[in-house]
Design a protein around this motif. Structure first.
Motif, short mmCIF file in Angstrom:
data_model
loop_
_atom_site.label_atom_id
_atom_site.label_comp_id
_atom_site.label_asym_id
_atom_site.label_seq_id
_atom_site.Cartn_x
_atom_site.Cartn_y
_atom_site.Cartn_z
N VAL A 17 0.82 -1.20 0.00
CA VAL A 17 0.00 0.00 0.00
C VAL A 17 0.86 1.26 0.00
CG1 VAL A 17 -1.77 1.31 1.23
CG2 VAL A 17 -1.88 -1.18 1.20
N GLY A 18 1.88 1.28 0.85
CA GLY A 18 2.67 2.50 1.01
C GLY A 18 3.54 2.82 -0.19
N ALA A 19 4.16 1.80 -0.76
CA ALA A 19 5.16 2.03 -1.79
C ALA A 19 4.54 2.31 -3.16
CB ALA A 19 6.10 0.84 -1.90
N TYR A 20 3.29 1.92 -3.34
CA TYR A 20 2.66 2.08 -4.65
C TYR A 20 1.32 2.79 -4.53
CZ TYR A 20 6.09 -1.45 -5.85
OH TYR A 20 7.26 -2.13 -6.02
N ALA A 21 1.04 3.62 -5.49
CA ALA A 21 -0.23 4.33 -5.49
C ALA A 21 -1.33 3.48 -6.12
CB ALA A 21 -0.10 5.63 -6.26
N ALA A 22 -0.95 2.46 -6.88
CA ALA A 22 -1.92 1.63 -7.57
C ALA A 22 -2.81 0.89 -6.59
CB ALA A 22 -1.21 0.64 -8.48
N THR A 23 -4.01 0.55 -7.03
CA THR A 23 -4.98 -0.09 -6.15
C THR A 23 -4.74 -1.58 -6.02
OG1 THR A 23 -6.46 -0.26 -8.05
CG2 THR A 23 -6.81 1.59 -6.57
N GLU A 24 -4.15 -2.21 -7.02
CA GLU A 24 -3.93 -3.65 -6.98
C GLU A 24 -2.48 -3.96 -7.34
OE1 GLU A 24 -6.08 -5.96 -6.15
OE2 GLU A 24 -7.96 -4.83 -6.16
N VAL A 25 -1.91 -4.95 -6.64
CA VAL A 25 -0.56 -5.40 -6.97
C VAL A 25 -0.65 -6.87 -7.39
CG1 VAL A 25 1.79 -5.77 -6.17
CG2 VAL A 25 0.47 -3.83 -5.30
N ILE A 26 -0.17 -7.15 -8.59
CA ILE A 26 -0.14 -8.51 -9.09
C ILE A 26 1.29 -9.04 -9.04
CG2 ILE A 26 -0.55 -10.02 -11.09
CD1 ILE A 26 -3.12 -8.93 -9.80
N HIS A 27 1.47 -10.11 -8.29
CA HIS A 27 2.79 -10.74 -8.18
C HIS A 27 2.93 -11.79 -9.27
CE1 HIS A 27 3.41 -9.06 -4.06
NE2 HIS A 27 2.10 -9.01 -4.12
#
Ligand SMILES: [Cu+2]
Length: 106
Positions: A17-27
């Motif tokens: 959440v903190g490092a990225y402004a994007a709403t979703e992170v896909i690994h």
């Protein structure tokens, strides 16, 4: 023990959440996307994080939301903003079994 679990939880939350402004992170660990599908709103971004040990080439040919990240080295991430509503098929050009859907709503 409880302290360790809590500490780990804080790190993971801060990372996504903190490092990225994007709403979703896909690994992309183990040559698979971490989700089969995600739902976002038009204009939102998805972070494609290559936390695998090999390069990936994430792309989409879905009309209106075409993109191609090229070869993405392990340890790097890229935000992709989706501009049109609809179901967007996302694939890896290197690994044919890597497929997912980004559902973009108005
Ligand atoms: Cu791949």
């Amino acid at each position: 023990m409880r302290t360790i679990a809590l500490f780990t939880c804080v790190i993971v939350a801060g990372f996504s959440v903190g490092a990225y402004a994007a709403t979703e992170v896909i690994h992309q660990q183990g040559r698979v996307f971490s989700a089969e599908s995600v739902s976002i709103k038009k204009g939102d971004a998805v972070t494609f994080l290559n936390d695998d040990s090999v390069p990936h080439n994430i792309m989409s040919a879905t009309k209106g939301n075409e993109f191609n990240l090229g070869s993405q080295a392990p340890g790097t991430s890229t935000d992709v903003t989706f501009k049109e509503a609809g179901d967007v098929q996302v694939i890896c050009a290197i690994h044919p079994r890597m497929k997912m859907m980004v559902k973009v709503t108005d």
